[in-house]
Design an enzyme around this catalytic site. Structure first.
Site, PDB file in Angstrom:
ATOM      1  N   SER A  53      29.723 -42.220 -11.328  1.00 52.06           N
ATOM      2  CA  SER A  53      31.171 -42.050 -12.085  1.00 52.06           C
ATOM      3  C   SER A  53      31.443 -40.685 -12.831  1.00 52.06           C
ATOM      4  CB  SER A  53      31.068 -43.053 -12.871  1.00 52.06           C
ATOM      5  OG  SER A  53      29.756 -42.826 -13.945  1.00 52.06           O
ATOM      6  N   ASP A  91      22.227 -41.074  -9.814  1.00 51.49           N
ATOM      7  CA  ASP A  91      22.805 -41.696  -8.868  1.00 51.49           C
ATOM      8  C   ASP A  91      22.822 -40.794  -7.463  1.00 51.49           C
ATOM      9  OD1 ASP A  91      23.737 -44.238  -9.104  1.00 51.49           O
ATOM     10  OD2 ASP A  91      25.521 -43.414  -9.902  1.00 51.49           O
ATOM     11  N   LYS A 121      18.734 -43.644  -8.132  1.00 49.90           N
ATOM     12  CA  LYS A 121      19.596 -44.879  -7.933  1.00 49.90           C
ATOM     13  C   LYS A 121      20.252 -44.833  -6.532  1.00 49.90           C
ATOM     14  CE  LYS A 121      22.974 -46.451 -10.806  1.00 49.90           C
ATOM     15  NZ  LYS A 121      24.259 -46.905  -9.796  1.00 49.90           N
ATOM     16  N   GLU A 123      22.952 -47.650  -4.078  1.00 48.74           N
ATOM     17  CA  GLU A 123      23.731 -48.555  -3.902  1.00 48.74           C
ATOM     18  C   GLU A 123      23.343 -49.460  -2.475  1.00 48.74           C
ATOM     19  OE1 GLU A 123      27.700 -47.925  -4.418  1.00 48.74           O
ATOM     20  OE2 GLU A 123      27.512 -47.139  -6.672  1.00 48.74           O
ATOM     21  N   GLU A 190      26.346 -55.170 -11.007  1.00 45.03           N
ATOM     22  CA  GLU A 190      27.809 -54.687 -11.392  1.00 45.03           C
ATOM     23  C   GLU A 190      28.761 -55.952 -11.078  1.00 45.03           C
ATOM     24  OE1 GLU A 190      29.011 -50.589 -10.850  1.00 45.03           O
ATOM     25  OE2 GLU A 190      30.956 -51.059 -11.409  1.00 45.03           O
TER      26      GLU A 190
HETATM   27  O1  KIV Z   1      28.043 -44.337 -11.615  1.00 48.04           O
HETATM   28  C1  KIV Z   1      27.887 -45.081 -12.612  1.00 48.04           C
HETATM   29  O2  KIV Z   1      28.310 -44.896 -13.831  1.00 48.04           O
HETATM   30  C2  KIV Z   1      27.112 -46.440 -12.436  1.00 48.04           C
HETATM   31  C3  KIV Z   1      27.383 -47.430 -13.581  1.00 48.04           C
HETATM   32  C4  KIV Z   1      28.713 -48.287 -13.498  1.00 48.04           C
HETATM   33  C5  KIV Z   1      26.115 -48.491 -13.503  1.00 48.04           C
HETATM   34  O3  KIV Z   1      26.628 -46.746 -11.503  1.00 48.04           O
END
Ligand code: KIV
Length: 272
Positions: A53, A91, A121, A123, A190
């Protein structure tokens, strides 16, 4: 509250499992830079997510797709330097793990080696099983992310609630069980119905961290800029805004401009 004295025990993936077992809710928040991460870690957050994000809130992009692995490592490196208690999860950005499992492993190793983060993390569910297994096999902790997965926004076509249809809900439950089975230490869920999120949380032993997934999960995550009221044009139902930094920063800036224009700043005391 400072953690510099080391009075807090570091949060580990093992500790998160204990928290779920003890029904102790887990608080997770995003951070992208040293200064904010230091404040948030000092306040006692359990998990700091260097989310992709960053593409939206730091770089001003419409989606998370443009952010690169180099950008993510840069943000993660700054956050890691600030943290003495939280678990730092990063991420893996779009385009740096979907190709194949060796690409996923290479990207994860770069994140861990260059930033000093504690986990990554990714997806997706069954579609990326091979990549998750490969990364885990290198000793890198992996967090899953199911439901609304923003890297697939052009497939969904909308940021609306996911898994309302029974077929999608069943796949999500199966994906969550699979992620647990292969060894993920937790899952972000989410924007899905609260009842489904509870079903998922009840069916696995690993922590389920919700964003727009209701109260009956093991923890909550929000994007820092939304929680602090820095973003103004994003007000989904799931968001609780805890401060109005947009107003505070805007007013402080106006006052500073006024003082500079009036030659009221700096004063004698503020000069050498
Ligand atoms: O990138 C991010 O901020 C996220 C959250 C919304 C969990 O993956």
């Amino acid at each position: 509250m400072s953690t510099a004295s080391g009075k807090f025990k570091r949060i580990t993936t093992h500790r998160l499992l204990e928290m779920k077992a003890a029904k102790e809710p887990i608080a997770m928040l995003t951070a992208y830079d040293y200064s904010m991460a230091r404040i948030i870690d000092g306040a006692g957050i359990d998990i700091l997510l260097v989310g992709d994000s960053a593409s939206n809130v730091m770089a001003g992009n419409e989606t998370t797709l443009p952010i690169t692995l180099d950008h993510m490592i840069w943000h993660a490196t700054s956050v890691v330097k600030a943290v003495s208690r939280a678990l730092v999860v990063v991420d893996i950005p779009f385009g740096s793990y979907q190709g194949n499992s060796s690409e996923a492993l290479k990207s994860s190793i770069r994140i861990m080696k260059e930033s000093g983060a504690h986990a990554v993390k990714m997806e997706g569910g069954i579609e990326i099983k091979e990549s998750i297994v490969r990364v885990l096999s290198a000793g890198i902790p992996v967090m899953g992310h199911l439901g609304l997965t923003p890297q697939s926004i052009y497939k969904f076509g909308t940021y609306t609630v996911r898994a309302k249809a029974e077929s999608e809900a069943r796949k999500l439950v199966e994906d969550a069980k699979l992620l647990e089975e292969v060894g993920c230490f937790g899952i972000v869920l989410e924007k899905i119905p609260a009842k489904l999120a509870k079903e998922v949380a009840d069916s696995v032993k690993i922590p389920i961290i919700g964003i727009g997934a209701g109260p009956d999960v093991d923890g909550q995550v929000l994007v820092m800029h939304d929680l602090f009221g820095i973003t103004q044009d994003f007000k989904p139902r799931f968001l609780r805004q805890y401060a109005d930094l947009n107003k505070i920063i805007g007013e402080a800036t106006q006052q500073y401009i006024k003082d500079v224009k009036a030659k009221d700043f700096p004063s004698q005391e503020e000069s050498y």
